[in-house]
Design an enzyme around this catalytic site. Structure first.
Site, PDB file in Angstrom:
ATOM      1  CB  SER A  25     -12.240  -5.183  -6.628  1.00  0.00           C
ATOM      2  OG  SER A  25     -13.034  -4.207  -5.889  1.00  0.00           O
ATOM      3  CB  SER A  42     -11.719   5.763   6.269  1.00  0.00           C
ATOM      4  OG  SER A  42     -11.869   4.499   6.201  1.00  0.00           O
ATOM      5  N   GLY A  43      -8.693   4.602   7.513  1.00  0.00           N
ATOM      6  CA  GLY A  43      -8.217   4.307   8.841  1.00  0.00           C
ATOM      7  C   GLY A  43      -9.132   3.297   9.621  1.00  0.00           C
ATOM      8  CG  LEU A  44     -12.792   3.522   9.691  1.00  0.00           C
ATOM      9  CD1 LEU A  44     -14.350   3.858   9.250  1.00  0.00           C
ATOM     10  CD2 LEU A  44     -12.473   3.588  11.016  1.00  0.00           C
ATOM     11  CB  SER A  45      -8.490  -1.967   9.627  1.00  0.00           C
ATOM     12  OG  SER A  45      -7.877  -1.345  10.610  1.00  0.00           O
ATOM     13  CB  SER A  46     -10.127  -0.889   3.748  1.00  0.00           C
ATOM     14  OG  SER A  46      -9.154  -0.089   3.455  1.00  0.00           O
ATOM     15  CB  SER A  47      -5.051  -2.972   3.722  1.00  0.00           C
ATOM     16  OG  SER A  47      -4.936  -2.121   4.875  1.00  0.00           O
ATOM     17  CG  ASP A  84      -5.027  -2.142  11.889  1.00  0.00           C
ATOM     18  OD1 ASP A  84      -5.020  -1.659  13.189  1.00  0.00           O
ATOM     19  OD2 ASP A  84      -4.296  -1.635  11.014  1.00  0.00           O
TER      20      ASP A  84
HETATM   21  C1  GLA Z   1      -2.319   1.435  12.012  1.00  0.00           C
HETATM   22  C2  GLA Z   1      -1.512   0.020  12.119  1.00  0.00           C
HETATM   23  C3  GLA Z   1      -1.657  -0.691  13.559  1.00  0.00           C
HETATM   24  C4  GLA Z   1      -1.497   0.419  14.709  1.00  0.00           C
HETATM   25  C5  GLA Z   1      -2.385   1.808  14.528  1.00  0.00           C
HETATM   26  C6  GLA Z   1      -2.030   2.690  15.343  1.00  0.00           C
HETATM   27  O1  GLA Z   1      -3.704   0.960  11.992  1.00  0.00           O
HETATM   28  O2  GLA Z   1      -1.841  -0.884  11.141  1.00  0.00           O
HETATM   29  O3  GLA Z   1      -0.893  -1.904  13.744  1.00  0.00           O
HETATM   30  O4  GLA Z   1      -0.444   0.351  14.762  1.00  0.00           O
HETATM   31  O5  GLA Z   1      -1.952   2.037  13.028  1.00  0.00           O
HETATM   32  O6  GLA Z   1      -2.461   2.593  16.466  1.00  0.00           O
END
Ligand code: GLA
Length: 389
Positions: free
Chosen positions: A67, A125-130, A175
């Site tokens: 990485s 950050s809650g923007l779905s890096s994983s 996500d």
């Molecule tokens: C995370 C989870 C999603 C969803 C959101 C909340 O991002 O990965 O599947 O449940 O929280 O909306």
């Protein structure tokens, strides 16, 4: 960026052979939070930030990861015979989980790979890096090993399966779906009960989508996320004793009010209330957007935040400060927490001529109140994951 990463790949793994590049985006959810594991609707869109990957097949069954975000860790080596989660594997648990899921579904990986990644989604950050890393790995494996029959939607499901079963985070489908299926300038109106979806153009000639990062890290694995899920399941079981439903998403607000007393535990009751109302808000918000009623869309976003704060209890002090500040600024149409919660980011719809004020005012006041800086991203909606030319 792709060029620089290719150079890095040559440096680390050599430049011979068939080397290919991929990208998978992060996502922001506009409305429909904590509804995806309750059979409700969500309304996310893919971003133009995400995770890049460069890969090449190997002759043996070794897997070598690198990485460029964690260059200090150097090359992390494992093999196809060692697809088990471990704490020490760190970030590589995500691509390993996807490889494990491929094999489990009968998509035999006939050799190992060298895989370099780099991402520009702020971590935690809650923007779905994983999710973007999972979808990236899926896109890479499908292409490298020629599994043409796997659809993008399958890749989203594979990513979710690996996150649930390999990484222990019981997330819904939102996500990975957004990362795999995103479309430029559109949000995805997805019914998570059957995966039917529709692309809704997000035309905002007078406004921008602004993401504000509280820089409070959220860790969803082992956190209250899984508790919320269990609370909703308990509520559903109680409701099923008095009404014929499959998921909380099957209920309108009125139906919920008529049956809510069947839910024994008061905490489970308010969690379910959020799930039901948030689903209905999402349906209304998409309708409002289609009618170009951005004001109504914004009001529903605000209501979503209040419900997530008070009933679902997934906000936190720093996020509430950001949202309260945003609500006071003229030209802010709506503002709410986005993603799993417990920190991370807010998403706001801000009139073009208010964006500078938004960033200045909130930036200053947040620093004063919280002690550290927030970060702001004025974002564009991008396409879903794929191979790069
Ligand atoms: C995370 C989870 C999603 C969803 C959101 C909340 O991002 O990965 O599947 O449940 O929280 O909306």
């Amino acid at each position: 960026m792709q060029k620089e990463l290719m150079q890095k790949f040559y440096e680390i793994f050599g430049n011979e052979g068939d080397i290919r590049s991929y990208f998978a985006p992060g996502r922001v959810n506009l409305i429909g939070e904590h509804t995806d594991y309750n059979g409700g609707h969500v309304f996310p869109c893919a971003l133009t930030i995400g995770t890049f990957g460069i890969a090449r097949k190997r002759e043996d069954n070794k897997i070598r990861f690198y990485s460029a975000n964690f260059s200090k860790l150097g090359v992390i080596e494992t093999s196809l015979d060692d697809l088990v989660p471990s704490e020490k594997a760190g970030w590589t648990n995500y691509p390993k989980g996807v490889m494990w899921t491929f094999e489990k579904r009968g998509y035999k990986l006939t050799s190992g790979v060298d895989f370099l990644i780099w991402g520009n989604i702020p971590n935690g950050s809650g923007l779905s890096s994983s999710a973007s890393l999972e979808v990236l790995t899926g896109v890479m494996l499908r292409d490298m090993f020629g599994f043409d029959e796997i659809t993008m939607q399958d890749l989203a499901l594979i990513g979710q399966y690996s996150e649930n079963n390999f990484n222990g985070m019981n997330c819904g489908i939102m996500d990975q779906f957004a990362s795999a299926m995103g479309k430029k300038d559109c949000a995805i109106f997805l019914d998570t009960s059957n995966l039917k979806f529709e692309y809704a153009p997000v035309k905002l000639p007078d406004a921008k989508i602004v993401i504000t990062n509280s820089k409070v890290k959220h860790s969803l694995v082992g956190s209250a996320y899984n508790d919320r899920r269990n609370e909703c399941e308990t509520a559903l079981k109680d409701l099923q004793k008095v009404t014929d439903i499959q998921t909380l998403g099957d209920l309108t607000e009125e139906e919920f009010e008529a049956h809510k007393d069947a839910i024994q535990d008061p905490v489970c009751r308010v969690r379910a209330k959020h799930a039901v109302y948030e689903n209905q808000r999402t349906i209304k918000a998409v309708k409002a957007l289609k009618e170009n009623n951005i004001e109504e869309f914004g009001r529903l976003m605000n209501a979503s935040h209040i419900s997530l704060r008070d009933d679902y209890e997934v906000s936190c002090e720093e996020i509430d400060i950001l949202v309260n500040l945003a609500w006071q600024i003229p030209g802010v149409l709506g503002s709410r927490i986005t993603g799993g919660g417990f920190g991370g980011c807010t998403v706001s719809i801000v009139k073009n001529d208010a964006v500078d004020t938004f960033i200045d005012t909130i930036g200053k006041q947040y620093k004063e109140k919280v002690g550290h800086e927030a970060e702001f991203y004025v974002v564009e909606i991008g396409d879903g994951a794929g191979k790069l030319a």
